[in-house]
Design a protein around this motif. Structure first.
Motif, short mmCIF file in Angstrom:
data_model
loop_
_atom_site.label_atom_id
_atom_site.label_comp_id
_atom_site.label_asym_id
_atom_site.label_seq_id
_atom_site.Cartn_x
_atom_site.Cartn_y
_atom_site.Cartn_z
N GLU A 1 7.06 5.30 -13.88
CA GLU A 1 8.11 4.41 -13.38
C GLU A 1 9.31 4.42 -14.33
O GLU A 1 10.46 4.35 -13.89
CB GLU A 1 7.55 3.00 -13.21
N TYR A 2 9.05 4.50 -15.63
CA TYR A 2 10.15 4.62 -16.59
C TYR A 2 10.93 5.90 -16.33
O TYR A 2 12.17 5.90 -16.33
CB TYR A 2 9.62 4.61 -18.03
N ALA A 3 10.22 7.00 -16.10
CA ALA A 3 10.89 8.26 -15.82
C ALA A 3 11.73 8.17 -14.55
O ALA A 3 12.80 8.79 -14.45
CB ALA A 3 9.86 9.38 -15.69
N LEU A 4 11.28 7.40 -13.58
CA LEU A 4 12.02 7.25 -12.33
C LEU A 4 13.37 6.59 -12.57
O LEU A 4 14.38 6.99 -11.98
CB LEU A 4 11.20 6.42 -11.33
N GLN B 1 1.96 9.34 -6.10
CA GLN B 1 2.62 10.62 -5.92
C GLN B 1 3.63 10.89 -7.04
O GLN B 1 3.76 12.03 -7.50
CB GLN B 1 3.32 10.68 -4.56
N LEU B 2 4.34 9.85 -7.46
CA LEU B 2 5.28 10.02 -8.57
C LEU B 2 4.55 10.52 -9.81
O LEU B 2 5.03 11.41 -10.51
CB LEU B 2 5.96 8.69 -8.90
N ALA B 3 3.39 9.92 -10.08
CA ALA B 3 2.62 10.31 -11.25
C ALA B 3 2.11 11.74 -11.14
O ALA B 3 2.07 12.48 -12.13
CB ALA B 3 1.45 9.34 -11.45
N ALA B 4 1.75 12.16 -9.94
CA ALA B 4 1.14 13.48 -9.76
C ALA B 4 2.17 14.58 -9.58
O ALA B 4 2.00 15.70 -10.08
CB ALA B 4 0.20 13.45 -8.56
N GLU B 5 3.26 14.28 -8.86
CA GLU B 5 4.19 15.33 -8.45
C GLU B 5 5.62 15.13 -8.95
O GLU B 5 6.41 16.07 -8.94
CB GLU B 5 4.23 15.42 -6.91
N GLY B 6 5.96 13.90 -9.34
CA GLY B 6 7.34 13.62 -9.72
C GLY B 6 8.15 13.12 -8.53
O GLY B 6 7.79 13.36 -7.36
N ALA B 7 9.26 12.44 -8.84
CA ALA B 7 10.05 11.81 -7.78
C ALA B 7 10.66 12.82 -6.83
O ALA B 7 10.81 12.54 -5.63
CB ALA B 7 11.16 10.96 -8.41
N ALA B 8 11.03 13.99 -7.31
CA ALA B 8 11.68 14.98 -6.46
C ALA B 8 10.79 15.44 -5.31
O ALA B 8 11.30 15.88 -4.26
CB ALA B 8 12.12 16.18 -7.29
N ALA C 1 0.84 -1.21 0.00
CA ALA C 1 0.00 0.00 0.00
C ALA C 1 0.87 1.26 0.00
O ALA C 1 0.55 2.24 -0.69
CB ALA C 1 -0.93 -0.01 1.21
N ILE C 2 1.95 1.24 0.75
CA ILE C 2 2.87 2.39 0.77
C ILE C 2 3.46 2.61 -0.62
O ILE C 2 3.51 3.74 -1.12
CB ILE C 2 3.98 2.17 1.82
N LYS C 3 3.91 1.55 -1.25
CA LYS C 3 4.49 1.68 -2.59
C LYS C 3 3.45 2.18 -3.60
O LYS C 3 3.76 3.02 -4.45
CB LYS C 3 5.05 0.34 -3.05
N ASP C 4 2.24 1.66 -3.50
CA ASP C 4 1.19 2.09 -4.44
C ASP C 4 0.91 3.58 -4.29
O ASP C 4 0.76 4.30 -5.28
CB ASP C 4 -0.09 1.28 -4.21
N GLU C 5 0.83 4.04 -3.06
CA GLU C 5 0.59 5.47 -2.83
C GLU C 5 1.78 6.30 -3.30
O GLU C 5 1.60 7.38 -3.89
CB GLU C 5 0.31 5.73 -1.35
#
Length: 236
Positions: A110-113, A26-33, A18-22
């Motif tokens: 995930e590719y962008a990550l 966030q990665l999709a909405a805000e980016g990894a940074a 669940a933590i990873k999914d959330e």
């Protein structure tokens, strides 16, 4: 294993997922940074101190997501390779490359990550290397099989590049001729460059039929490392 211990282990697996999914949302909405453990905990209804028992820092969570992403694209490449086991070397190479592209199009964030811009303040640890190597190892396996039988022509190697090619061969695959090792590293980089150009919009207003273009381009990469689906010519 006791029933209580098994239940705790299952609960930990479920909460970790669940933590990873959330975090991926966030990665999709805000980016990894901008990934934040506090924000993840808030969205899951957890206190931050509870989440830290699963991932002590943002970097630990990023590392887990990176390994998962590399493993996912690696599994896609390995599955495509297995499904094309009876095909020729260029066809197998193309199938693996197309699987990597399909995975990227289905998982752009995930590719962008893993292949996009570095995350500020984060350095990937050595634990990411085995997962990151999986696609390259599949391509390497195709080349090794081709070297053992028909379907391989060694690429040229300039005197200027030979020292670096010999170092690459010694580091990544001592059984490969240096010319092949250098060509493989170049093709591996170009493969993900092609995918990145498509995914990040650099092909907009340039390449229209991207699937056909990609298939042609990775076929050229296969031939660049020396692969061929044609049997060697019989002596005259």
């Amino acid at each position: 294993m006791s029933t209580a211990h098994g239940a705790r282990a299952r609960a930990r697996i479920e909460v970790t997922a669940a933590i990873k999914d959330e975090a991926r949302r966030q990665l999709a909405a805000e980016g990894a940074a901008k990934l934040s453990l506090r924000a993840v905990a808030r969205e899951l209804g957890m206190v931050s101190s509870a989440l830290y028992r699963y991932f002590p820092s943002r970097d630990d969570l990023l590392t887990a997501l990176i390994i998962d992403a590399y493993d996912s694209v690696g599994e896609a490449a390995e599955s495509a390779h297995a499904a094309a086991a009876d095909a020729g070397p260029v066809q197998r190479w193309t199938a693996v490359c197309e699987a990597a592209r399909a995975w990227a199009l289905a998982h752009p964030h995930e590719y962008a990550l893993i292949y996009g811009s570095p995350v500020p303040g984060y350095t990937a640890p050595d634990t990411t290397v085995p997962a990151a190597s999986r696609v390259g190892l599949v391509l390497l396996a195709i080349i090794r099989d081709a070297i053992k039988g028909p379907g391989m022509t060694f690429p040229p190697l300039s005197a200027e590049l030979r020292p670096e090619a010999e170092r690459l061969s010694a580091d990544i695959a001592p059984d490969l001729p240096p010319a092949v090792a250098a060509a493989l590293v170049a093709a591996w980089a170009q493969l993900f460059g092609l995918i990145g150009f498509e995914l990040f919009g650099q092909f907009n207003r340039v390449v229209e039929d991207r699937e056909t273009f990609f298939r042609h381009a990775v076929g050229q990469l296969a031939r660049g490392v020396g692969l061929s689906d044609r049997p060697p010519a019989m002596p005259g």
